[in-house]
Design a protein around this motif. Structure first.
Motif, PDB file in Angstrom:
ATOM      1  N   LEU A  19       2.730   1.724   4.143  1.00 20.30           N
ATOM      2  CA  LEU A  19       2.596   3.147   3.828  1.00 20.30           C
ATOM      3  C   LEU A  19       1.168   3.471   3.401  1.00 20.30           C
ATOM      4  CD1 LEU A  19       3.829   5.941   3.368  1.00 20.30           C
ATOM      5  CD2 LEU A  19       4.474   5.185   1.062  1.00 20.30           C
ATOM      6  N   THR A  20       0.560   2.562   2.640  1.00 22.08           N
ATOM      7  CA  THR A  20      -0.821   2.768   2.182  1.00 22.08           C
ATOM      8  C   THR A  20      -1.781   2.881   3.356  1.00 22.08           C
ATOM      9  OG1 THR A  20      -0.419   1.578   0.111  1.00 22.08           O
ATOM     10  CG2 THR A  20      -2.714   1.787   0.824  1.00 22.08           C
ATOM     11  N   LEU A  21      -1.646   1.993   4.337  1.00 15.11           N
ATOM     12  CA  LEU A  21      -2.517   2.050   5.509  1.00 15.11           C
ATOM     13  C   LEU A  21      -2.321   3.350   6.275  1.00 15.11           C
ATOM     14  CD1 LEU A  21      -2.481  -1.579   6.964  1.00 15.11           C
ATOM     15  CD2 LEU A  21      -4.346  -0.403   5.812  1.00 15.11           C
ATOM     16  N   ALA A  22      -1.082   3.812   6.381  1.00 15.12           N
ATOM     17  CA  ALA A  22      -0.822   5.073   7.075  1.00 15.12           C
ATOM     18  C   ALA A  22      -1.464   6.235   6.329  1.00 15.12           C
ATOM     19  CB  ALA A  22       0.685   5.286   7.201  1.00 15.12           C
ATOM     20  N   VAL A  23      -1.323   6.240   4.998  1.00 16.74           N
ATOM     21  CA  VAL A  23      -1.915   7.306   4.189  1.00 16.74           C
ATOM     22  C   VAL A  23      -3.439   7.270   4.289  1.00 16.74           C
ATOM     23  CG1 VAL A  23      -2.277   8.122   1.827  1.00 16.74           C
ATOM     24  CG2 VAL A  23       0.014   7.468   2.590  1.00 16.74           C
ATOM     25  N   MET A  24      -4.019   6.064   4.242  1.00 13.72           N
ATOM     26  CA  MET A  24      -5.473   5.936   4.328  1.00 13.72           C
ATOM     27  C   MET A  24      -5.990   6.427   5.681  1.00 13.72           C
ATOM     28  SD  MET A  24      -6.162   2.292   2.398  1.00 13.72           S
ATOM     29  CE  MET A  24      -7.944   2.404   2.578  1.00 13.72           C
ATOM     30  N   THR A  25      -5.225   6.194   6.741  1.00 15.49           N
ATOM     31  CA  THR A  25      -5.620   6.677   8.069  1.00 15.49           C
ATOM     32  C   THR A  25      -5.658   8.203   8.095  1.00 15.49           C
ATOM     33  OG1 THR A  25      -4.648   4.724   9.134  1.00 15.49           O
ATOM     34  CG2 THR A  25      -5.046   6.655  10.522  1.00 15.49           C
ATOM     35  N   VAL A  26      -4.628   8.814   7.520  1.00 13.81           N
ATOM     36  CA  VAL A  26      -4.576  10.276   7.467  1.00 13.81           C
ATOM     37  C   VAL A  26      -5.726  10.823   6.622  1.00 13.81           C
ATOM     38  CG1 VAL A  26      -3.230  12.257   6.665  1.00 13.81           C
ATOM     39  CG2 VAL A  26      -2.088  10.360   7.822  1.00 13.81           C
ATOM     40  N   VAL A  27      -5.984  10.179   5.466  1.00 10.00           N
ATOM     41  CA  VAL A  27      -7.070  10.614   4.587  1.00 10.00           C
ATOM     42  C   VAL A  27      -8.417  10.514   5.301  1.00 10.00           C
ATOM     43  CG1 VAL A  27      -8.357  10.056   2.486  1.00 10.00           C
ATOM     44  CG2 VAL A  27      -5.865  10.101   2.441  1.00 10.00           C
ATOM     45  N   ALA A  28      -8.619   9.418   6.054  1.00 11.28           N
ATOM     46  CA  ALA A  28      -9.880   9.243   6.787  1.00 11.28           C
ATOM     47  C   ALA A  28     -10.073  10.358   7.811  1.00 11.28           C
ATOM     48  CB  ALA A  28      -9.898   7.882   7.478  1.00 11.28           C
ATOM     49  N   ILE A  29      -8.997  10.743   8.497  1.00  9.34           N
ATOM     50  CA  ILE A  29      -9.079  11.827   9.480  1.00  9.34           C
ATOM     51  C   ILE A  29      -9.419  13.151   8.792  1.00  9.34           C
ATOM     52  CG2 ILE A  29      -7.761  13.187  11.141  1.00  9.34           C
ATOM     53  CD1 ILE A  29      -6.193  10.608  11.784  1.00  9.34           C
ATOM     54  N   LEU A 320       2.765  -4.361  -7.855  1.00  7.50           N
ATOM     55  CA  LEU A 320       2.405  -3.500  -6.737  1.00  7.50           C
ATOM     56  C   LEU A 320       1.145  -4.006  -6.056  1.00  7.50           C
ATOM     57  CD1 LEU A 320       2.961  -0.796  -5.245  1.00  7.50           C
ATOM     58  CD2 LEU A 320       1.453   0.303  -6.930  1.00  7.50           C
ATOM     59  N   GLN A 321       1.218  -4.233  -4.747  1.00  7.11           N
ATOM     60  CA  GLN A 321       0.070  -4.614  -3.947  1.00  7.11           C
ATOM     61  C   GLN A 321      -0.008  -3.688  -2.744  1.00  7.11           C
ATOM     62  OE1 GLN A 321       0.754  -8.888  -3.238  1.00  7.11           O
ATOM     63  NE2 GLN A 321      -1.000  -9.296  -4.555  1.00  7.11           N
ATOM     64  N   LEU A 322      -1.003  -2.819  -2.753  1.00  5.29           N
ATOM     65  CA  LEU A 322      -1.138  -1.860  -1.660  1.00  5.29           C
ATOM     66  C   LEU A 322      -1.894  -2.428  -0.477  1.00  5.29           C
ATOM     67  CD1 LEU A 322      -1.901   1.407  -3.659  1.00  5.29           C
ATOM     68  CD2 LEU A 322       0.310   0.501  -2.908  1.00  5.29           C
ATOM     69  N   LEU A 323      -2.911  -3.239  -0.764  1.00  3.81           N
ATOM     70  CA  LEU A 323      -3.725  -3.841   0.294  1.00  3.81           C
ATOM     71  C   LEU A 323      -3.844  -5.344   0.031  1.00  3.81           C
ATOM     72  CD1 LEU A 323      -6.491  -1.094   0.462  1.00  3.81           C
ATOM     73  CD2 LEU A 323      -4.707  -1.493   2.165  1.00  3.81           C
ATOM     74  N   PRO A 324      -2.767  -6.092   0.216  1.00  6.85           N
ATOM     75  CA  PRO A 324      -2.776  -7.523  -0.119  1.00  6.85           C
ATOM     76  C   PRO A 324      -3.644  -8.331   0.846  1.00  6.85           C
ATOM     77  CG  PRO A 324      -0.745  -6.944   1.004  1.00  6.85           C
ATOM     78  CD  PRO A 324      -1.475  -5.654   0.759  1.00  6.85           C
ATOM     79  N   VAL A 325      -4.454  -9.214   0.290  1.00  3.63           N
ATOM     80  CA  VAL A 325      -5.275 -10.085   1.135  1.00  3.63           C
ATOM     81  C   VAL A 325      -4.756 -11.522   1.118  1.00  3.63           C
ATOM     82  CG1 VAL A 325      -7.352  -8.694   0.854  1.00  3.63           C
ATOM     83  CG2 VAL A 325      -6.882 -10.530  -0.764  1.00  3.63           C
ATOM     84  N   GLY A 326      -3.771 -11.789   0.294  1.00  7.41           N
ATOM     85  CA  GLY A 326      -3.194 -13.124   0.215  1.00  7.41           C
ATOM     86  C   GLY A 326      -1.724 -13.112   0.598  1.00  7.41           C
ATOM     87  N   TYR A 327      -1.049 -14.188   0.233  1.00  5.10           N
ATOM     88  CA  TYR A 327       0.377 -14.311   0.487  1.00  5.10           C
ATOM     89  C   TYR A 327       1.134 -14.177  -0.827  1.00  5.10           C
ATOM     90  CZ  TYR A 327      -1.031 -16.325   4.990  1.00  5.10           C
ATOM     91  OH  TYR A 327      -1.585 -16.531   6.216  1.00  5.10           O
ATOM     92  N   ARG A 328       2.417 -13.847  -0.733  1.00  2.95           N
ATOM     93  CA  ARG A 328       3.237 -13.780  -1.931  1.00  2.95           C
ATOM     94  C   ARG A 328       4.639 -14.297  -1.614  1.00  2.95           C
ATOM     95  NH1 ARG A 328       3.962  -7.745  -3.813  1.00  2.95           N
ATOM     96  NH2 ARG A 328       5.782  -8.627  -4.883  1.00  2.95           N
TER      97      ARG A 328
END
Length: 339
Positions: A19-29, A320-328
């Motif tokens: 969801l975060t990536l989708a929101v960030m895409t919309v914000v960038a546009i 909460l991890q919105l943009l995780p760069v590792g594993y969990r």
């Protein structure tokens, strides 16, 4: 999601991160289309915010993910601006010069890394500051720069102020998105895992076959390139170049503040820290020296009482991890019940 045992799985993406990536895409546009509705002052301030995000993300990459704490990253900020001036004076379009200058700075950082990455801990931090001071002195010797008098990016006068302002805005937005995307992809790759392993325990990382020197060099060059882009963009907004301003340690101090407040070693933390710094600067920037005193005091308090920064506290409190760069690891309700 990968199941490694009954009731236990490993995941990288979550519903919130998608969801975060989708929101960030919309914000960038929306941000890309915003100049049509914003005044000149707002465009300039938003451009500054994009540059702050770049600076915070690059210092966080170096120190937070790579464990390479530097107090001399202003060397790349200054060189990015200086080479922009030089290339534009040679006849290259000033907007093209911004990114060519960053490439030149990135190339120069490669041989520099051969020497600097031999240093550890505090030696590396102070060594980078010494390099920044040396670069400052060498730039002062350039007759085009006229010492501390400085010069201007006069090639920008070929564009009217409105076109120039909007173009710089779009370039800063594009650079921020590209650099954040490149860093995110890098940290989720094998090289990113190796970087974090080196940060946590370099000897252990070496023992399992991680190429320590090459991995550190990759991060060092990426940070140099990104900060040089920020330096060139800042020059485009200010138009004037004075070495003592662009090679000032205050730029690294700002980077450190943003990352400490937002959360060092957290991808989201650097972005949050940049936004907070931008808000503080906008509201209190006119108070002069007390503004700087306040920044120092805030950084000290966060180091003492919130060492993981605001995003670290949020992540720990709400998992909460919105943009995780590792594993969990995730555990099913059935597995938890059996425990």
């Amino acid at each position: 999601m990968t199941v490694i045992a009954p009731g236990i799985s490993v995941e990288r993406w979550t519903a919130s991160s998608r969801l975060t990536l989708a929101v960030m895409t919309v914000v960038a546009i929306l941000l890309a289309a915003s100049p049509a509705f914003m005044g000149a002052g707002v465009i300039d301030r938003m451009t500054a915010l994009f540059i702050y995000v770049i600076l915070a993300a690059m210092w966080n990459a170096l120190a937070g993910f790579g464990g390479l704490v530097s107090v001399g990253q202003q060397v790349f900020f200054g060189l990015g601006a200086y080479f922009t001036i030089r290339l534009a004076d040679a006849g290259l379009d000033p907007f093209v010069s911004l990114f060519v200058a960053a490439i030149v700075t990135g190339i120069l950082s490669v041989p520099l890394s051969w020497f600097m990455l031999r240093l550890k801990g505090g030696e590396f931090a102070i060594g980078m500051w010494v390099i920044a001071e040396l670069a400052h002195l060498l730039v002062n010797l350039d007759r085009l720069i006229q010492g501390e008098t400085g010069t201007s990016l006069i090639a920008l006068n070929a564009y009217d102020s409105g076109t120039r302002r909007v173009t710089i805005y779009w370039l800063a937005l594009a650079a921020m998105i590209a650099l954040l995307g490149a860093l995110f992809a890098l940290m989720r790759s094998r090289a990113g895992a190796a970087m974090q392993a080196i940060r946590d325990n370099e000897d252990a990382a070496t023992s399992v076959g991680v190429r320590v020197a090459a991995t550190k060099r990759l991060l060092f060059v990426l940070a140099a390139f990104g900060i040089a882009v920020a330096g060139g963009l800042w020059l485009a907004t200010a138009t004037t170049f004075q070495p003592k301003t662009y090679f000032s340690v205050q730029w690294t101090a700002y980077m450190i503040f943003m990352v400490l407040v937002g959360g060092i070693g957290k991808f989201e933390g650097a972005i949050l820290g940049a936004v907070l710094f931008f808000v503080i600067e906008t509201v209190f920037g006119g108070t002069g020296v007390w503004y700087l005193v306040g920044l120092g005091a805030a950084a000290l308090l966060f180091s003492l009482y919130l060492p993981q920064g605001l995003w670290g506290a949020i992540e720990r409190r709400f998992d909460l991890q919105l943009l995780p760069v590792g594993y969990r690891l995730t555990f099913s309700d059935l597995f938890k019940a059996k425990q």
